[in-house]
Design an enzyme around this catalytic site. Sequence first.
Site, PDB file in Angstrom:
ATOM      1  N   LYS A 147     -64.565  20.006  30.259  1.00  0.00           N
ATOM      2  CA  LYS A 147     -65.465  19.774  29.126  1.00  0.00           C
ATOM      3  C   LYS A 147     -66.926  19.973  29.556  1.00  0.00           C
ATOM      4  O   LYS A 147     -67.741  20.532  28.808  1.00  0.00           O
ATOM      5  CB  LYS A 147     -65.275  18.354  28.588  1.00  0.00           C
ATOM      6  N   GLU A 201     -71.996  26.437  26.816  1.00  0.00           N
ATOM      7  CA  GLU A 201     -72.644  26.272  25.500  1.00  0.00           C
ATOM      8  C   GLU A 201     -74.166  26.356  25.609  1.00  0.00           C
ATOM      9  O   GLU A 201     -74.820  26.984  24.772  1.00  0.00           O
ATOM     10  CB  GLU A 201     -72.203  24.909  24.942  1.00  0.00           C
TER      11      GLU A 201
END
Lengths: 308, 308, 308, 308
Positions: free
Chosen positions: A164, A171
């Site tokens: 993650k 991102e």
Amino acid sequence: MQIGLVGLGKMGGNMRERIRKGGHTVIGYDRNQEISDSKDLQDMVNQLTEGPKVVWVMLPIQFVDETVTQLVDMLSPGDIIIDGGNSKWTNDKRHAEQLKAKGIGFLDCGVSGGIWGLEYGYALMVGGEAADVAMVQPIFDALKPESEYGFVHAGAHGAGHFAKMVHNGIEYALMQAYAEGWELLEKAEEVTDVPKIFESWKEGTVIRSWLLDLTVDALHKDPHLDKIDDIAEDSGEGRWTVNAAVDLGVPVPTIAASLFARFVSQQEDKPAMKMIAAMRNEFGGHAVVAAQPEKTMTPGEGGNPKGH
Amino acid sequence: MQIGLVGLGKMGGNMRERIRKGGHTVIGYDRNQEISDSKDLQDMVNQLTEGPKVVWVMLPIQFVDETVTQLVDMLSPGDIIIDGGNSKWTNDKRHAEQLKAKGIGFLDCGVSGGIWGLEYGYALMVGGEAADVAMVQPIFDALKPESEYGFVHAGAHGAGHFAKMVHNGIEYALMQAYAEGWELLEKAEEVTDVPKIFESWKEGTVIRSWLLDLTVDALHKDPHLDKIDDIAEDSGEGRWTVNAAVDLGVPVPTIAASLFARFVSQQEDKPAMKMIAAMRNEFGGHAVVAAQPEKTMTPGEGGNPKGH
Amino acid sequence: MQIGLVGLGKMGGNMRERIRKGGHTVIGYDRNQEISDSKDLQDMVNQLTEGPKVVWVMLPIQFVDETVTQLVDMLSPGDIIIDGGNSKWTNDKRHAEQLKAKGIGFLDCGVSGGIWGLEYGYALMVGGEAADVAMVQPIFDALKPESEYGFVHAGAHGAGHFAKMVHNGIEYALMQAYAEGWELLEKAEEVTDVPKIFESWKEGTVIRSWLLDLTVDALHKDPHLDKIDDIAEDSGEGRWTVNAAVDLGVPVPTIAASLFARFVSQQEDKPAMKMIAAMRNEFGGHAVVAAQPEKTMTPGEGGNPKGH
Amino acid sequence: MQIGLVGLGKMGGNMRERIRKGGHTVIGYDRNQEISDSKDLQDMVNQLTEGPKVVWVMLPIQFVDETVTQLVDMLSPGDIIIDGGNSKWTNDKRHAEQLKAKGIGFLDCGVSGGIWGLEYGYALMVGGEAADVAMVQPIFDALKPESEYGFVHAGAHGAGHFAKMVHNGIEYALMQAYAEGWELLEKAEEVTDVPKIFESWKEGTVIRSWLLDLTVDALHKDPHLDKIDDIAEDSGEGRWTVNAAVDLGVPVPTIAASLFARFVSQQEDKPAMKMIAAMRNEFGGHAVVAAQPEKTMTPGEGGNPKGH
């Protein structure tokens, strides 16, 4: 199946709803009694009555240690705790060992999806032992999107949060890439309609993505983003990603550059630029030039104002 | 409508097919007579018999000047030339003026889609005057994807290629972002199945995209990319993007970092790193340390090998 | 005054010599008995007979904890330990507290100077309490250059190693800057004698520095650095600097870029570049183009090989 | 010898003085008659009476073309023009050819030294033919520092300005390196006296340099640079360096990062950061979280505010 869920904030509250839609029983606990299904943590655990108890902790990182430690005394061998918050992957091994000593299983689960997750499902990245993953799988299936994607058992304890974290690091750089391209288009004289260009990119291009779609939505609301502050916050994951990369000897120039761009945006002043300006004053009379009348720059009066 | 198409290579050939599927007549010209619809450029122009003549040039940048100049003498006022190749946007104004002197219209059109364009449509970014765009719109409609997206009149002459250039600049940074994340996951001990993590990201995550889908396809074929050379070529657009940004005073740290990473990958040796190594030798006896037996690093024998 | 010195490697050995030249008594200890002045650590401590005992530890970071712990039992309240190795600043507070519990003082001292320090003096950056600094000042004065510079009491425990770490972080970026400039000059056709250009910069320029002088020395020996491997090692400090900057929210784009350039140089292959190449294969038939005969790039046969 | 000097601004004026101190005759021309030695350009040329005429042009880049063209008609075969301004190296070949057609020699000369040059000498980097360099050598010798360094015949036409451009590119990255280190030290709690640390680095360290000395001077005047604006201007050379590197395929991550940091400092707002913030609003209710009362972050009320 039954599950206890600690933390019913924006994420936890929606996740409770999605798990229940999946046909499972959720006993939520939140200090805010208006939204809580239980009086306190012990009450929540007591309400879990079927088979091994499964408790999902969905809290900001600073409250996870304390909550895990409280739960240790309330749970029994064979039970499982899942840390679904944005915890640092280095904490997971510690929690796994702390719980293993009591025979309690531990899973770390990175959750992506934000406010869109309730409707479309949450992407889940899980670390821990396969038997524990299998036990919680019905809950994962309820949370994840209705497709073959959106869930992975990423590896050992910590792998879920690590995956993650890397997701968020990527991102950062993806967002920065679109932002740089947007700024460049805004500056080009030939270009007349930047929002339409971004919109056109939604199909047929190499750079189409969900983030591009969001960009288009934002430009529809505010074509030049005049109403948006030029401050980009960062959460822990971007920092952790760069630190992990440094520790592992992995070059991450775009992720680091994205993070640093946010740091600069958060500064009221830019100290390093003061130092650059101060040095320029020292070596070059750059300040002196600035103080001279403009006319010295006309031909024949000129000279070379930056001949350092 | 009718259109002449110069250059029937990988892109041009597929575009001819897609335009024809759209119900239009394409007279293609390619020096390779086996695939050409016309004997030569003049023959191609002669075969365009209905109304104003429209010629789409789909050639590598180095052949565009010559071809445009040849076409000037074959076309008449009211006709239109489109440069659909990966030309530099700064050339477009020049071509537009060259043609305007003869009353011929000019459009620059950036085309994205690659080998996927034939089936799914090409994304088109067009620069030039609205009347000229309107005249060619049926062709654009045939080429673009069957959706509301994938086409934009981006602005004045040059805006089409500028938008395509920025598209590619963004693409560089997006690719680098996924690549950095992938390398980081590959290095993490806790993580056991990197391809599955990438695959899981296809739904529900912030970073889902077409490039991510391609990444998953590549990892399916070769889970650790062992069969791929570690050389990343660059085409003109990445360089032009950074140069344009520098000229316009726009900070593009991730796009530049992506380009530089490719430059390094293309080098047989890394000259800058030789210089770093040479300096380390000079100031620190780093080489001397390297030549010492390992045992000097054990306690009590030690010292501080890097105390520069 | 008297001082014990643990670790007589390249740095420690030279420092012993320079301190003795300053008129002080050094009892060195090294596991290598050929260069040691004492049989073991206890023997070294026993030979310190005048006033409070001062022990300078000059060891690689991995041996410092163990040695400090051993010394605790051999020293008394009022004595002082100095960690002069390249230790991480975050260890210093821990050591200071461990020793304070026994009434023993602690100083952390970053040392710069390498093989040049014996002759010209070592630059010293010290962290800790002023009274402890004052007690060791005669030793610092012997080690430092004979000028008003080269010594600083930088702040509290850890400040010495922090300052040294930042020194090294800056050093990384300075070296990279010269290296980039050198590579650029080497590539320019107009430029005929790069070593002479670097040499000319030694006087009158903004960029004159000791590192530039070293660069010139290296180019005198090997004008194109043909004999140097293109691998730039990194020591801990560069990594720590970037990690500290990330933790403190300070943008350090050049220091990070310098570190990443070294990481890439250390890799046998470049995994991220494999991923870029793999993506290019997926979206664009870039590989297909590469496999096509060269002649497809001639005019009229052409097409647009990179129209993704 | 005699020399004509066009442009008597800050640089040109001081250079006139230093050349005269070297025993040569300077006929200066500046549109500002108060400082000019001649009525106009023609008058300046007329006053050069001994042997081949040598004219040094010391003007901002935008006035060089015009002045060179005017001089062509005033000079004769065998005469020489030197462009000593901060001209772009790509202009030099053009000027050399323009003058060669008339039998006039041309030299490009990058000049470093700023306001310090009058006293200490200017560093000179010269491009052009050896015979022309030899003819002007007495002037170069007068201008350069009194040492064996500070002058180089760098190569063919353009090499002088190219070398000066690279010099300035390196300078950008060196300055940024010190600035990053300074900001990091300012942020560290343990560190109490940053100016003293910088001052201590002046001797015995790897990073000692003239720029470090200037940094220390600046910190003496203003220990935290409170009086300095956080805006770092850039001149052409930094941009040219990055563009040249991109064109030559040379990775220059630190020079580019330094330039981009200045770009950001010059912006009133930071457009890219608006885009990042806008995307964060879209995907994550980050704005929503910001609007929630603080107490939702306490344990049990929590949730995962950044679970995108």
